[in-house]
Design a protein around this motif. Structure first.
Motif, short mmCIF file in Angstrom:
data_model
loop_
_atom_site.label_atom_id
_atom_site.label_comp_id
_atom_site.label_asym_id
_atom_site.label_seq_id
_atom_site.Cartn_x
_atom_site.Cartn_y
_atom_site.Cartn_z
N LEU A 148 18.60 18.73 39.62
CA LEU A 148 19.66 19.70 39.94
C LEU A 148 20.90 19.42 39.11
O LEU A 148 21.57 20.35 38.63
CB LEU A 148 20.00 19.64 41.43
N HIS A 149 21.23 18.14 38.93
CA HIS A 149 22.41 17.78 38.14
C HIS A 149 22.27 18.25 36.70
O HIS A 149 23.26 18.66 36.07
CB HIS A 149 22.60 16.26 38.19
N VAL A 150 21.05 18.21 36.16
CA VAL A 150 20.82 18.72 34.80
C VAL A 150 21.08 20.23 34.77
O VAL A 150 21.72 20.75 33.84
CB VAL A 150 19.38 18.41 34.35
N ILE A 151 20.60 20.94 35.75
CA ILE A 151 20.81 22.39 35.83
C ILE A 151 22.29 22.71 35.91
O ILE A 151 22.79 23.63 35.23
CB ILE A 151 20.05 22.98 37.04
N GLN A 206 24.77 20.92 34.86
CA GLN A 206 25.40 20.61 33.58
C GLN A 206 25.09 21.67 32.52
O GLN A 206 25.97 22.04 31.72
CB GLN A 206 24.92 19.24 33.09
N ASP A 207 23.88 22.22 32.52
CA ASP A 207 23.48 23.18 31.50
C ASP A 207 24.03 24.57 31.73
O ASP A 207 24.30 25.31 30.76
CB ASP A 207 21.95 23.26 31.43
N HIS A 208 24.22 24.98 32.99
CA HIS A 208 24.52 26.38 33.27
C HIS A 208 25.85 26.64 33.97
O HIS A 208 26.26 27.81 34.09
CB HIS A 208 23.40 26.99 34.13
N TYR A 209 26.51 25.60 34.43
CA TYR A 209 27.77 25.82 35.14
C TYR A 209 28.83 24.91 34.53
O TYR A 209 28.82 23.70 34.71
CB TYR A 209 27.60 25.52 36.64
N ASP A 210 29.75 25.54 33.78
CA ASP A 210 30.75 24.78 33.03
C ASP A 210 31.61 23.90 33.93
O ASP A 210 31.93 22.77 33.58
CB ASP A 210 31.65 25.74 32.23
N CYS A 211 31.99 24.42 35.08
CA CYS A 211 32.86 23.68 35.99
C CYS A 211 32.07 23.32 37.26
O CYS A 211 32.51 23.62 38.38
CB CYS A 211 34.11 24.48 36.34
N PHE A 212 30.88 22.76 37.05
CA PHE A 212 30.05 22.46 38.21
C PHE A 212 30.72 21.39 39.08
O PHE A 212 31.38 20.49 38.58
CB PHE A 212 28.65 22.01 37.79
N VAL A 270 17.05 24.25 44.96
CA VAL A 270 18.14 24.55 44.02
C VAL A 270 18.97 25.72 44.52
O VAL A 270 20.21 25.69 44.47
CB VAL A 270 17.56 24.84 42.62
N ARG A 271 18.33 26.76 45.03
CA ARG A 271 19.08 27.93 45.50
C ARG A 271 19.96 27.57 46.69
O ARG A 271 21.09 28.02 46.80
CB ARG A 271 18.11 29.06 45.84
N SER A 276 11.07 25.74 35.53
CA SER A 276 10.85 25.12 34.23
C SER A 276 11.52 23.74 34.14
O SER A 276 11.00 22.84 33.47
CB SER A 276 11.37 26.03 33.11
N TYR A 277 12.67 23.58 34.80
CA TYR A 277 13.33 22.28 34.82
C TYR A 277 12.47 21.26 35.57
O TYR A 277 12.34 20.11 35.15
CB TYR A 277 14.71 22.39 35.47
N HIS A 278 11.91 21.70 36.67
CA HIS A 278 11.05 20.82 37.45
C HIS A 278 9.85 20.37 36.61
O HIS A 278 9.50 19.18 36.58
CB HIS A 278 10.58 21.54 38.72
N ASP A 279 9.23 21.31 35.92
CA ASP A 279 8.05 20.99 35.12
C ASP A 279 8.39 20.09 33.94
O ASP A 279 7.58 19.23 33.55
CB ASP A 279 7.41 22.28 34.61
#
Length: 588
Positions: free
Chosen positions: A464-467, A469-475, A495-496, A516-519
């Motif tokens: 989840l932390h990777v997601i 970092q990749d998709h939310y600039d101010c996560f 994740v949702r 895809s991140y999980h895989d």
């Protein structure tokens, strides 16, 4: 023979050994699992494969024997790269620098022997008199802890000649109730939660139904004897003023304290005959019937006479006797109920106990799994207050400890922090770090026994932390996701749920994107498993440093005559199994 204290110079040498080992290995424990993939933690710290780590941990052979380390390494870490290159060397070092490996822990039997040698052989903690804890009110883990700790606390109370116990962080009051009912100690349970103290009071009321099972058999047998055909009978008066008969049959003593059913039988037998007359001088003390009754019951078993046949003076005399008996029973019940007093208060080392407990006398201070700073605060309280004659402290939740040499000193109350306590480690500005203290809470023995780790939930959180970092600039990585995993049906659902809890736009990602991140990271899950197993292996060393610091603090106090670190519990049942024990010189 003196108490077998560990000399403070020896203790300091052991502390130095642990500190040196952790100065090299602590970086593994301080690595956060959340950042495992975003910061490529495995490659940062390891030069061995996950398979090699897992194989070495599962093989006891790699832990045995003193094998010379590889050149230019320390405890298995490369001196140049600071990465782990020799897993076997690290495992051997971790075992040697744990509490058992350091040889600083006193065994429970040794503690009891020491107390006996100093204070005599009549201490209350004689293990031969153990009484089972009723499991209707507590689980097996709590029952194990309460029974083991109560034996030690009661022994300390006996040794210090005190009848009061103060339990800080008393929670649901299991230990308090057991100490008061079984050992007849006056216990004050202090907890910051009013819900806990109110619940403890109600639970104590229910536990009183089992008070006869809790009561420790009185060893003192009275001098009064009654001769009989079958053998001699003796009686002893217990702490409540009741008389229990002890029948000696064929060389063994049999307690016969249960009289309620016999009382009913007496009443039934006497009322069966309207003309029944019994002369007390004719009673056969050896009778298997009346010989088992308490004096109160025997006195009540007088000939029944219809009230109309009694004189006015006799009726008034019986009325007065009944009123006096009820008053005695009321006072006795009041005394029983006051043996355990739950109190609601937030306590620190500066708390003035006499303002909380008006009837405070000399007492033993105890804490069973006191969280965070409450454990060191109770030890400081013990050192500062003369009325506290002994202490038995079992701490937990090391991640909630405040650290003096942390950059922001989070959690320190009035500038007083939970770690380090000893002046010896203060002078060295010793620091662990929150992640390392969190790792110290891991249970090596339980994991080794097949307890396992919640690896899937940790894996989900790291991916989840990777997601984020990749998709939310101010996560919002600083915001806790919480227990989303237990409610999720799959990784996508996890994740949702997490995105909604973090107030982030979940429409940015499709289910396929999330999956895809999980895989992608599933083949690297063994890295996380192996790394966390290393954290588990290092946990006893970090816990050991914290406990040795507390023991060192007690040894630095001039008014503390004896101190020890003692294993009270089975570490598989209760991972936080070590107690810090302190005793002050007797003022008697």
């Amino acid at each position: 023979m003196a108490f077998n204290d560990l000399p403070i110079d020896t203790l300091k040498r052991k502390i130095d050994e642990v500190k040196r080992f952790l100065s090299i290995s602590l970086s593994i424990s301080n690595a956060h699992t959340v950042d495992f993939y975003t910061r490529d933690v495995w490659s940062t710290f390891m030069c061995v494969s996950p398979e090699e780590v897992l194989h070495s941990i599962s093989s006891t052979d790699d832990r045995m024997g003193a094998v010379e380390e590889k050149e230019n390494t320390t405890f298995g870490f490369c001196n140049a790269s600071k990465k782990l290159v020799d897993i076997s060397a690290l495992l051997r070092a971790a075992k040697a620098h744990s509490v058992p490996g350091l040889g600083v822990c006193m065994q429970l039997e040794e503690l009891m022997d020491n107390l006996t040698l100093i204070y005599g052989d009549t201490i209350a903690g004689d293990s031969s008199c153990k009484v089972p804890v009723p499991d209707e009110f507590m689980n097996c883990k709590k029952a194990h802890e309460v029974q083991a700790m109560s034996e030690v606390v009661a022994s300390l109370a006996e040794c210090c000649r005190v009848k009061q116990v103060i339990d800080v962080g008393s929670g649901k009051g299991y230990l308090c109730s057991y100490l008061s009912m079984r050992f007849n100690l006056q216990v004050f349970g202090i907890d910051s939660s009013s819900t806990n103290t109110h619940g403890a009071q109600e639970r104590n009321r229910k536990l009183k139904k089992f008070s006869k099972a809790y009561q420790k058999p009185n060893r003192a047998i009275g001098n009064r004897a009654l001769d009989s055909e079958d053998g001699s009978k003796q009686h002893s008066e217990n702490s409540d003023g009741n008389t229990n008969f002890i029948t000696k049959e064929k060389g063994r003593f049999v307690a016969q304290a249960e009289t309620s059913d016999l009382s009913k039988q007496v009443s039934s037998d006497l009322s069966a005959s309207d003309n029944a007359t019994l002369d007390p001088s004719d009673w056969d003390a050896g009778s298997s019937f009346l010989g088992t009754l308490s004096l109160d019951v025997i006195e009540d078993a007088s000939p029944r006479v219809h009230p109309s046949r009694l004189s006015l003076e006799e009726r008034e005399r019986r009325k007065r006797d009944n009123l006096e008996r009820k008053e005695r029973e009321g006072r006795r019940n009041d005394s029983d109920s006051s043996l355990f007093s739950p109190l609601t208060s937030y306590v620190t080392a500066e708390t003035e106990l006499k303002t909380l407990i008006t009837e405070l006398e000399d007492a033993v201070l105890v804490g069973l799994h006191t969280c965070g700073d409450l454990a060191p605060s109770s030890l400081r309280m013990f050192g500062a207050k003369q009325e506290l004659r002994a202490v038995c402290s079992v701490g937990c939740c090391y991640h909630l400890l405040s650290e003096e040499f942390d950059e922001d000193r989070r959690g320190c109350v009035s500038g007083v922090c939970g770690f380090p306590m000893s002046q010896y480690l203060k002078d060295q500005a010793c620091f662990c770090g929150r992640n390392a203290r969190m790792s110290a809470c891991l249970a090596l023995e339980r994991v080794s026994a097949g307890g396992g780790l919640p690896m899937e939930s940790l894996f989900y959180r790291a991916v989840l932390h990777v997601i984020l970092q990749d998709h939310y600039d101010c996560f919002k990585s600083e915001k806790r996701v919480g227990n989303v995993y237990s409610k999720a049906s799959s990784f996508v659902d996890y994740v949702r749920r997490a995105l909604r809890k973090l107030d982030l736009d979940e429409t940015k990602l499709s289910d396929g994107d999330i999956q895809s991140y999980h895989d992608r990271y599933t083949p690297r899950m063994d890295e996380m498993v192996a790394f966390n197993m290393l954290k588990v292996t290092l946990a006893p060393c970090i816990e050991g440093l914290i406990l040795l610091d507390r023991l060192c603090y007690l040894k630095e106090q001039e008014n503390v005559s004896h101190s020890a670190l003692v294993q009270l519990f089975d570490p598989v049942q209760s991972p936080r199994c070590y107690a810090v024990i302190g005793i002050k010189e007797s003022t008697v």
